[in-house]
Design an enzyme around this catalytic site. Structure first.
Site, PDB file in Angstrom:
ATOM      1  N   HIS A 246       0.846  -1.204   0.000  1.00  0.00           N
ATOM      2  CA  HIS A 246       0.000   0.000   0.000  1.00  0.00           C
ATOM      3  C   HIS A 246       0.871   1.240   0.000  1.00  0.00           C
ATOM      4  O   HIS A 246       2.057   1.176   0.332  1.00  0.00           O
ATOM      5  CB  HIS A 246      -0.888   0.036   1.251  1.00  0.00           C
ATOM      6  CG  HIS A 246      -0.087   0.241   2.511  1.00  0.00           C
ATOM      7  ND1 HIS A 246       0.645  -0.776   3.105  1.00  0.00           N
ATOM      8  CD2 HIS A 246       0.126   1.352   3.275  1.00  0.00           C
ATOM      9  CE1 HIS A 246       1.266  -0.296   4.171  1.00  0.00           C
ATOM     10  NE2 HIS A 246       0.982   0.988   4.295  1.00  0.00           N
ATOM     11  N   ASP A 248       0.668   5.004   1.913  1.00  0.00           N
ATOM     12  CA  ASP A 248      -0.119   5.593   3.003  1.00  0.00           C
ATOM     13  C   ASP A 248      -0.969   6.737   2.450  1.00  0.00           C
ATOM     14  O   ASP A 248      -0.437   7.645   1.808  1.00  0.00           O
ATOM     15  CB  ASP A 248       0.812   6.134   4.101  1.00  0.00           C
ATOM     16  CG  ASP A 248       1.581   5.016   4.804  1.00  0.00           C
ATOM     17  OD1 ASP A 248       1.112   3.862   4.783  1.00  0.00           O
ATOM     18  OD2 ASP A 248       2.649   5.304   5.366  1.00  0.00           O
ATOM     19  N   HIS A 302       4.745   0.151  -0.138  1.00  0.00           N
ATOM     20  CA  HIS A 302       5.512  -0.588   0.879  1.00  0.00           C
ATOM     21  C   HIS A 302       4.620  -1.621   1.548  1.00  0.00           C
ATOM     22  O   HIS A 302       3.407  -1.646   1.322  1.00  0.00           O
ATOM     23  CB  HIS A 302       6.133   0.380   1.904  1.00  0.00           C
ATOM     24  CG  HIS A 302       5.157   1.264   2.624  1.00  0.00           C
ATOM     25  ND1 HIS A 302       4.535   2.355   2.051  1.00  0.00           N
ATOM     26  CD2 HIS A 302       4.672   1.198   3.894  1.00  0.00           C
ATOM     27  CE1 HIS A 302       3.740   2.930   2.922  1.00  0.00           C
ATOM     28  NE2 HIS A 302       3.781   2.249   4.057  1.00  0.00           N
ATOM     29  N   ARG A 312       6.917  -9.018  15.945  1.00  0.00           N
ATOM     30  CA  ARG A 312       7.513  -7.726  15.589  1.00  0.00           C
ATOM     31  C   ARG A 312       6.559  -6.595  15.977  1.00  0.00           C
ATOM     32  O   ARG A 312       5.343  -6.774  15.907  1.00  0.00           O
ATOM     33  CB  ARG A 312       7.787  -7.707  14.087  1.00  0.00           C
ATOM     34  CG  ARG A 312       8.169  -6.363  13.545  1.00  0.00           C
ATOM     35  CD  ARG A 312       8.650  -6.432  12.093  1.00  0.00           C
ATOM     36  NE  ARG A 312       9.065  -5.112  11.687  1.00  0.00           N
ATOM     37  CZ  ARG A 312       8.295  -4.273  10.989  1.00  0.00           C
ATOM     38  NH1 ARG A 312       7.094  -4.629  10.571  1.00  0.00           N
ATOM     39  NH2 ARG A 312       8.734  -3.068  10.695  1.00  0.00           N
TER      40      ARG A 312
HETATM   41  C1  LIG Z   1      -5.875   6.287   7.089  1.00  0.00           C
HETATM   42  C2  LIG Z   1      -5.340   5.106   7.235  1.00  0.00           C
HETATM   43  C3  LIG Z   1      -5.812   3.857   6.602  1.00  0.00           C
HETATM   44  C4  LIG Z   1      -4.780   2.829   7.048  1.00  0.00           C
HETATM   45  C5  LIG Z   1      -4.340   3.347   8.380  1.00  0.00           C
HETATM   46  C6  LIG Z   1      -4.146   4.805   8.091  1.00  0.00           C
HETATM   47  O1  LIG Z   1      -4.078   5.531   9.250  1.00  0.00           O
HETATM   48  C7  LIG Z   1      -2.883   4.976   7.233  1.00  0.00           C
HETATM   49  C8  LIG Z   1      -2.517   3.760   6.372  1.00  0.00           C
HETATM   50  C9  LIG Z   1      -3.658   2.810   5.990  1.00  0.00           C
HETATM   51  C10 LIG Z   1      -3.281   1.302   5.858  1.00  0.00           C
HETATM   52  C11 LIG Z   1      -2.222   0.929   6.876  1.00  0.00           C
HETATM   53  C12 LIG Z   1      -2.739   0.894   4.515  1.00  0.00           C
HETATM   54  C13 LIG Z   1      -2.695  -0.644   4.378  1.00  0.00           C
HETATM   55  C14 LIG Z   1      -4.041  -1.264   4.521  1.00  0.00           C
HETATM   56  C15 LIG Z   1      -4.696  -0.893   5.884  1.00  0.00           C
HETATM   57  C16 LIG Z   1      -6.103  -1.445   5.894  1.00  0.00           C
HETATM   58  C17 LIG Z   1      -3.940  -1.643   6.980  1.00  0.00           C
HETATM   59  O2  LIG Z   1      -3.427  -2.768   6.694  1.00  0.00           O
HETATM   60  O3  LIG Z   1      -3.869  -1.204   8.123  1.00  0.00           O
HETATM   61  C18 LIG Z   1      -4.669   0.642   6.009  1.00  0.00           C
HETATM   62  C19 LIG Z   1      -5.243   1.380   7.192  1.00  0.00           C
HETATM   63  C20 LIG Z   1      -6.743   1.274   7.347  1.00  0.00           C
HETATM   64  O4  LIG Z   1      -7.136   1.128   8.485  1.00  0.00           O
HETATM   65  O5  LIG Z   1      -7.517   1.403   6.378  1.00  0.00           O
HETATM   66  O1  LIG Z   2       5.064  -2.112  10.292  1.00  0.00           O
HETATM   67  C1  LIG Z   2       5.659  -1.564   9.392  1.00  0.00           C
HETATM   68  O2  LIG Z   2       6.884  -1.605   9.272  1.00  0.00           O
HETATM   69  C2  LIG Z   2       4.905  -0.747   8.347  1.00  0.00           C
HETATM   70  C3  LIG Z   2       3.468  -0.504   8.681  1.00  0.00           C
HETATM   71  C4  LIG Z   2       2.784   0.371   7.696  1.00  0.00           C
HETATM   72  O3  LIG Z   2       3.225   0.517   6.583  1.00  0.00           O
HETATM   73  C5  LIG Z   2       1.572   1.099   8.102  1.00  0.00           C
HETATM   74  O4  LIG Z   2       1.060   0.878   9.222  1.00  0.00           O
HETATM   75  O5  LIG Z   2       1.099   1.926   7.285  1.00  0.00           O
HETATM   76 FE   LIG Z   3       2.233   2.239   5.565  1.00  0.00          FE
END
Ligand SMILES: C=C1C[C@]23C[C@@]1(O)CC[C@H]2[C@]1(C)CCC[C@@](C)(C(=O)O)[C@H]1[C@@H]3C(=O)O
Ligand SMILES: O=C(O)CCC(=O)C(=O)O
Ligand SMILES: [Fe+2]
Length: 379
Positions: A246, A248, A302, A312
């Site tokens: 994704h 951010d 990333h 982790r």
């Molecule tokens: C606004 C947001 C959506 C997510 C959290 C965040 O605060 C910033 C990054 C987004 C996220 C981490 C991107 C990957 C997918 C996601 C669903 C996750 O795996 O956490 C995303 C977050 C979300 O809650 O939608």
């Molecule tokens: O845990 C990590 O190293 C990355 C997490 C991440 O990309 C996120 O929370 O948006």
């Molecule tokens: Fe991220």
């Protein structure tokens, strides 16, 4: 014993992977099974199978102390390094950042304590569907496929004087008085991260050549998110992901990872790892800043991989502007040699946040999908 319990869907099904059935993810149980439920298995082309460890991405360590002394040479040097990194992939690190290491260590300790609690305790802070704050175990109540092998705890931070203790109050409200220490540490951590983000914004203003104060002023009032990520051990680390690929959607991410390793960035058509460094914060440009810089600075793909031996943790602060502030690049960044090109439409963070929570699961195309959605009358 089955830990996968069906329950009715509440979310619209615009995306096939939005929730259809709800599952319960209890890593303390699941990580001792021989295999993992198929909802956690990622498609072949997204699986993290590395024959060899991925090459490391050399992210420049920017010495913020040097930058703050105002020494013209140090400032020029820092701005040059940041500019090159942000035009290419948007990742760099900051060292000598002035954040008390004991605050960072405390934050890691409270993560161990929180995520080490039984599921039922953690669920006191359960994140509700459509909301972005609270505890989520693997998003089992949000999505139905490509589930991430992680637990998260997210909280909103705002600089609004009316919200001066928002973070701490949130934990007291949902978890009770026993969590006042956790709440206080998270509150302090957010305040420190908000201040650090503004210093980094000064640096980005210099590197983009529009002066030190423009972005600092833009983000002085911010409505940000702190997120604690916990990735349990996984018996099939090559089949799943801790956080899927994704970009951010937010503006700037300041990440502190423990010493386990797992953060990977897609640069030059391959995945690279970013080695942990306890004294540094990894900083990356998010989609909102990419739009604000008129596409000059990149928000890069990333992900986080998991492993079979060590849990982790990472600690993320997602800087975002005030909810109703219009994201529109400064004039100086819209003037191109030939014409005045705008790449993204104006938007507010409140709309973009809603898009990622209700309509689209953040991935590599979020900003483009969001722009199309806006340009097509939000359909
Ligand atoms: C606004 C947001 C959506 C997510 C959290 C965040 O605060 C910033 C990054 C987004 C996220 C981490 C991107 C990957 C997918 C996601 C669903 C996750 O795996 O956490 C995303 C977050 C979300 O809650 O939608
Ligand atoms: O845990 C990590 O190293 C990355 C997490 C991440 O990309 C996120 O929370 O948006
Ligand atoms: Fe991220």
């Amino acid at each position: 014993m089955s830990l996968l319990l069906p329950s009715p869907s509440l979310l619209p099904k615009e995306e096939t992977n939005f929730r259809q059935n709800s599952l319960i993810f209890d890593a303390s149980f699941l990580q001792n099974e021989t295999t993992i439920p198929q909802q956690f298995m990622w498609p072949e082309d997204e699986k993290p199978h590395h024959e060899l460890p991925p090459p490391q991405l050399r992210v420049p360590p920017i010495d913020l102390n040097d930058f703050l002394t105002g020494d013209p040479l140090a400032v020029r040097n820092a701005a040059r390094l940041v500019d090159a990194a942000c035009r290419k992939h948007g990742f760099f690190q900051v060292v000598n950042h002035g954040i008390d290491q004991s605050l960072v260590n405390e934050a890691h300790k409270i993560m161990d304590r929180f995520f080490g609690m039984p599921l039922l305790e953690k669920q006191k802070a359960q994140r509700k569907v459509g909301e972005y704050c609270g505890y989520a175990s693997s998003f089992t109540n949000r999505f139905s496929s490509k589930l991430p092998w992680k637990e998260t705890l997210s909280v909103r931070y705002s600089t609004d004087p009316l919200c001066s203790n928002l973070v701490q109050d949130y934990f007291l409200k949902v978890m009770g008085d026993d969590f006042s220490h956790l709440g206080r540490i998270c509150q302090e951590y957010c305040e420190a991260m908000s201040r650090l983000s503004l210093r980094i914004m000064e640096l980005l203003g210099m590197s983009l050549g529009i002066g030190q104060s423009y972005f600092r002023d833009f983000y002085e009032e911010n409505d940000s998110i702190m997120r604690l990520n916990y990735y349990p051990r996984c018996q099939k680390p090559d089949e799943t992901l801790g956080t899927g690929p994704h970009c951010d959607p937010t503006s700037l991410t300041i990440l502190h990872q423990d010493n386990v390793g797992g953060l990977e960035v897609f640069v030059d058509d391959k995945w690279h790892s970013i080695a942990p460094c306890s004294e540094a914060f990894v900083v990356n440009i998010g989609d909102t800043f990419m739009a604000l810089s008129n596409g000059l600075y990149k928000s890069c793909l990333h992900r986080a991989v998991v492993n079979s031996h060590t849990p982790r943790k990472s600690l993320a602060f997602f800087l975002s502007p005030k909810m109703d502030k219009v994201v529109c690049p400064p004039k100086a960044l819209m003037v191109d040699d030939e014409n005045n090109q705008r790449i993204y439409p104006d938007f507010t963070w409140s709309t973009f946040l809603e898009f990622t929570q209700k309509h689209y699961r953040a991935d590599k195309n979020t900003l483009e999908a969001f722009s199309n959605w806006l340009n097509n009358g939000r359909k």
